[in-house]
Design an enzyme around this catalytic site. Structure first.
Site, PDB file in Angstrom:
ATOM      1  N   ASN A  43      -2.049   6.995  -2.192  1.00 57.42           N
ATOM      2  CA  ASN A  43      -3.322   6.759  -1.503  1.00 57.42           C
ATOM      3  C   ASN A  43      -4.059   5.583  -2.151  1.00 57.42           C
ATOM      4  O   ASN A  43      -5.280   5.597  -2.316  1.00 57.42           O
ATOM      5  CB  ASN A  43      -4.193   8.019  -1.531  1.00 57.42           C
ATOM      6  CG  ASN A  43      -5.352   7.950  -0.549  1.00 57.42           C
ATOM      7  OD1 ASN A  43      -5.279   7.249   0.454  1.00 57.42           O
ATOM      8  ND2 ASN A  43      -6.418   8.667  -0.842  1.00 57.42           N
ATOM      9  N   ASN A  44      -3.275   4.565  -2.513  1.00 55.06           N
ATOM     10  CA  ASN A  44      -3.823   3.425  -3.245  1.00 55.06           C
ATOM     11  C   ASN A  44      -2.882   2.242  -3.062  1.00 55.06           C
ATOM     12  O   ASN A  44      -1.697   2.419  -2.779  1.00 55.06           O
ATOM     13  CB  ASN A  44      -3.953   3.759  -4.735  1.00 55.06           C
ATOM     14  CG  ASN A  44      -4.805   2.766  -5.493  1.00 55.06           C
ATOM     15  OD1 ASN A  44      -5.468   1.913  -4.896  1.00 55.06           O
ATOM     16  ND2 ASN A  44      -4.785   2.858  -6.811  1.00 55.06           N
ATOM     17  N   HIS A  89       0.854  -1.179   0.000  1.00 55.18           N
ATOM     18  CA  HIS A  89       0.000   0.000   0.000  1.00 55.18           C
ATOM     19  C   HIS A  89       0.891   1.229   0.000  1.00 55.18           C
ATOM     20  O   HIS A  89       1.735   1.404   0.869  1.00 55.18           O
ATOM     21  CB  HIS A  89      -0.921   0.022   1.221  1.00 55.18           C
ATOM     22  CG  HIS A  89      -1.811   1.236   1.255  1.00 55.18           C
ATOM     23  ND1 HIS A  89      -3.050   1.260   0.642  1.00 55.18           N
ATOM     24  CD2 HIS A  89      -1.629   2.473   1.793  1.00 55.18           C
ATOM     25  CE1 HIS A  89      -3.593   2.460   0.815  1.00 55.18           C
ATOM     26  NE2 HIS A  89      -2.753   3.212   1.506  1.00 55.18           N
ATOM     27  N   CYS A  90       0.714   2.094  -0.990  1.00 58.21           N
ATOM     28  CA  CYS A  90       1.558   3.279  -1.145  1.00 58.21           C
ATOM     29  C   CYS A  90       0.804   4.508  -0.649  1.00 58.21           C
ATOM     30  O   CYS A  90      -0.218   4.889  -1.229  1.00 58.21           O
ATOM     31  CB  CYS A  90       1.965   3.460  -2.611  1.00 58.21           C
ATOM     32  SG  CYS A  90       3.055   4.873  -2.886  1.00 58.21           S
ATOM     33  N   GLY A  91       1.317   5.109   0.427  1.00 62.68           N
ATOM     34  CA  GLY A  91       0.682   6.305   0.961  1.00 62.68           C
ATOM     35  C   GLY A  91       0.749   7.478   0.013  1.00 62.68           C
ATOM     36  O   GLY A  91      -0.164   8.311  -0.034  1.00 62.68           O
TER      37      GLY A  91
END
Length: 393
Positions: free
Chosen positions: A194-195, A189-191
């Site tokens: 946001n996805n 999950h890549c902050g």
């Protein structure tokens, strides 16, 4: 001469902080100041901050900080997306304001004014594609297709059900607690996006990393050429050697040229250093994910394989230790019967030396070309994916 030394000291401190933050947990740095700096940056500073807020504001203040942390780190939010847009927009604005007046110059043509804007536009487009493309959500309608597309290897992926979604979990998928959904071929999950990064948007994520690496490298080189052009146009080297009598050698001229650049073009120097550091970081991230793509592995699977290999290694060592203990006990019980040769007993191999080496067996690795093609052209976007559904039903 004071300014170059301050610049060197600042660069060394910055490098120490960056290396400590990114690499401080590596085994090679265990027990070193770099590990302690890493622990302070990632945990200690925040812990001390919580204690300070609790001491000043009481339990209510601590609760507010923890609520903000939960929103920022454990729930979907656009904070890092806004920060990214602010960084790329602010950087481009500073470059345009400080450098465009010197373009065209001695080494750069006027086309770079428009090329830089095009490069930033493509970067933002890739960012938006990565952010808003479905990562590969697994639901009741497509779960059978994903199960057919990614068979269980019965090593790190076995047949089970997602406790939250209440559907079978296809191999290579994971339920993201932040997004609240199961994602096929889950990477992480890549902050910043946001996805989640999964089966359907890994290609955009890799393109984003590669393009931004090239964009930062292009910016650093372009600003360097602007500064080199100013040196040429203003005849700085000629003035230093002819009018100030400085020896025409690199070691003699370099400190004076650097001092002149810092005094006249400090914003351009800081932008160059910033872009160079970011380009190196992006090159490292892209190289890591490109290698995962080459071997058809994900970040999530890398951690799973590490856990599995460590567990198997400990299990094999325990078995070897048990065999060695059994052998020593049997030897003690037959003390009256010495071995035929003391030399053979002395040179006999320990069972611990025969521990089986645990080998990673990635059944999803189909060769470099097919692995890369699977990322560029995901399975769920192919006609055969819908055909799998009709076949399984």
């Amino acid at each position: 001469m004071d300014i170059p030394w301050l610049l060197i000291i600042h660069g060394l401190i910055t490098a120490l902080v960056v290396v400590s933050f990114l690499c401080g947990q590596w085994p090679i740095f265990q027990g070193t100041p770099i590990e302690r700096i890493h622990r302070f940056i990632t945990f200690g500073a925040y812990d001390y901050f919580l204690r300070f807020v609790g001491f000043v504001c009481g339990e209510k203040g601590t609760h507010v900080i923890l609520s903000v942390e939960y929103f920022c780190c454990d729930r979907p939010n656009p904070i890092l997306q806004i920060i990214y847009l602010a960084i790329i927009g602010g950087t481009y604005y500073l470059i345009a304001k400080s450098c465009f007046s010197y373009i065209p110059g001695h080494y750069l043509s006027g086309i770079h004014r428009y090329a830089s804007l095009l490069g930033v536009g493509v970067g933002i487009l890739l960012f938006l594609l990565t952010c808003f493309t479905d990562a590969g959500t697994v639901n009741a309608e497509n779960v059978s297709q994903y199960i057919s597309a990614y068979p269980y290897d019965n090593i790190i992926f076995t047949e089970k059900e997602c406790f939250t979604c209440k559907i079978p979990k296809p191999a290579r998928s994971k339920h993201c607690g932040i997004c609240g959904r199961c994602v096929a071929r889950f990477d992480h999950h890549c902050g910043w996006m946001n996805n989640c990064i999964g089966e359907r948007n890994t290609r955009y994520f890799l393109a984003f990393l590669l393009w931004h690496f090239l964009l930062c490298l292009y910016g650093a080189i372009a600003i360097g050429l602007v500064l080199a052009g100013r040196l040429k146009e203003l005849k700085v080297v000629y003035i230093l050697t002819v009018y100030y009598g400085i020896e025409n050698s690199f070691s003699s001229l370099a400190p004076h040229v650097v001092q002149w650049l810092l005094g006249s073009y400090n914003i351009q120097i800081l932008l160059t250093v910033f872009l160079a550091i970011v380009s190196l970081l992006l090159a490292g991230f892209f190289g890591y994910h490109a290698n995962l793509c080459r071997t058809n592995t994900t970040t999530n699977e890398t951690f799973k394989w590490q856990d599995y290999i460590n567990w198997q290694r400990k299990l094999n060592e325990a078995r070897a230790s048990a065999a060695a203990l059994k052998s020593s006990i049997s030897g003690m019980s037959s003390e009256r019967k010495p071995p035929k040769s003391k030399w053979k007993a002395f040179f006999r191999r320990s069972p611990l030396e025969d521990v089986e080496v645990v080998v990673k067996k990635n059944v999803y690795d189909k060769g470099t070309f097919h692995n890369i093609w699977e990322v560029i052209y995901p399975l769920s976007t192919r006609r055969s994916f819908s055909w799998r559904k009709s076949k399984s039903t």
